[in-house]
Design an enzyme around this catalytic site. Structure first.
Site, mmCIF file in Angstrom:
data_model
loop_
_atom_site.group_PDB
_atom_site.id
_atom_site.type_symbol
_atom_site.label_atom_id
_atom_site.label_comp_id
_atom_site.label_asym_id
_atom_site.label_seq_id
_atom_site.Cartn_x
_atom_site.Cartn_y
_atom_site.Cartn_z
ATOM 1 N N HIS A 129 10.961 -10.745 1.759
ATOM 2 C CA HIS A 129 10.384 -10.669 3.107
ATOM 3 C C HIS A 129 9.859 -12.050 3.466
ATOM 4 O O HIS A 129 8.713 -12.385 3.180
ATOM 5 C CB HIS A 129 9.271 -9.615 3.141
ATOM 6 N N GLU A 170 3.100 -1.821 9.730
ATOM 7 C CA GLU A 170 2.149 -2.930 9.560
ATOM 8 C C GLU A 170 1.022 -2.703 10.559
ATOM 9 O O GLU A 170 -0.086 -2.358 10.192
ATOM 10 C CB GLU A 170 2.844 -4.272 9.798
#
Length: 338
Positions: free
Chosen positions: A20, A203
């Protein structure tokens, strides 16, 4: 002596994967300033000190302003090459053996930078890292979720001549108000083209976005996924499907997804049997690269040696490497923990 010294040294020595990472988020101020001067692009920061001070942002908007300022200096193939190679050189020194990096073509296309200029610079750096160090890589083209699905389709069309260089597609940018289902059709086309798919979810967005990524998009893994912990059925689904979560500790702290590193949920994720991994997201802006993320977890969360090994193992198994490559790196990892 630092009481955490031995664990930190072990985390530094581990063979690591990064799954990521936004290549545009690796722009260190010195390099940004140098490329701006090379391309005669004016920055709103009159000096290196002023630019470095801007990196101490305290909210998302100030970060985005700086982020897009940085992007504005990337004009030529060599700029994308230099940016990518600087990142690869850094993480090679930290024993990162495999990277899977995002790039945001729409952010550059909107500035008039052609698709081929972007991808050739990035791809050539990845190939050179393979030749120099044996570092393997996968390239993920990310769609900006605040733009339309039609814009994503247009980007996919521009990518068509380069599909052999692209391993997967992702979904990033502002999460709230832009659910994964907004991009259902374009992801379906990408999957039919044989591309892997992943999406930022959970998130700042709710657990429902993680559900959509899994059930509607059919993702191969979840980027972030923190808020999945709010839904017990979702936790069970992630366990059963063995989906990898690409967690970004220092990013979570900087963007106030967590308010104190001691409260970071990554060890809880491991205790639940979730395939959590450690990644740096936008390391130039969020306080550190892979080793910094591990060191912060060690210093603040009470993470144990077995959990360090599990995180590194999850990173290797959650990657899109071949089975043979995974076995090679797992063997090296296990030998370190004997």
């Amino acid at each position: 002596m630092d009481p955490h010294h031995s664990l930190i040294a072990l985390s530094e020595a581990m063979p690591k994967t990064e799954l990521h990472l936004h290549i545009e988020g690796t722009f260190e101020p010195e390099q940004m300033f140098a490329i701006a001067q090379r391309n005669q692009v004016p920055l709103q920061y009159e000096s290196m000190d002023a630019l470095k001070a801007a990196y101490q942002f305290t909210n998302l908007q100030d970060f985005l302003d700086l982020y897009y300022q940085g992007m504005s200096v990337l004009l030529h193939e060599v700029d994308f090459y230099d940016l990518t190679m600087a990142y690869l050189t850094k993480v090679h020194s930290e024993n990162v053996v495999h990277v899977e990096i995002f790039f945001d073509p729409q952010a550059h296309l909107s500035r008039g930078v052609p698709f081929d200029v972007q991808i050739k610079g990035i791809y050539n750096a990845l190939q050179d890292a393979k030749k120099k160090w044996g570092m393997s890589s996968k390239l993920i083209m990310s769609f900006l979720r605040h733009l339309s699905e039609d814009s994503a389709f247009g980007t996919l069309e521009q990518a068509t001549p380069f599909l052999s260089w692209i391993d997967g597609v992702g979904l990033d940018s502002s999460e709230l108000g832009h659910p994964p289902e907004k991009f259902l059709r374009v992801f379906e086309v990408c999957k039919n083209l044989g591309l892997k798919v992943t999406a930022h979810a959970g998130e700042e967005g709710p657990p429902e976005y993680v559900w959509q990524a899994i059930e509607q998009i059919g993702v191969d893994r979840i980027d972030h996924g923190n808020r999945a912990l709010e839904d017990e059925l979702l936790i069970k689904t992630l366990q059963e499907r063995q989906l990898t979560l690409t967690v970004c500790p220092l990013s979570n702290l900087k963007l106030c997804v967590v308010h104190d590193m001691k409260d970071h949920p990554i060890t809880h994720m491991l205790q639940l049997g979730l395939n959590a991994t450690v990644n740096s997201d936008d390391p130039a802006y969020f306080g550190g690269y892979m080793n910094d993320n591990y060191a912060s977890l060690i210093r603040h969360t009470g993470i144990q040696k077995t959990e360090l090994q599990q995180l590194a193992e999850n990173g290797i198994n959650g990657s899109w490497m071949s089975k043979q490559e995974k076995t090679k790196h797992l063997t090296a990892l296990f030998a370190l923990f004997l």
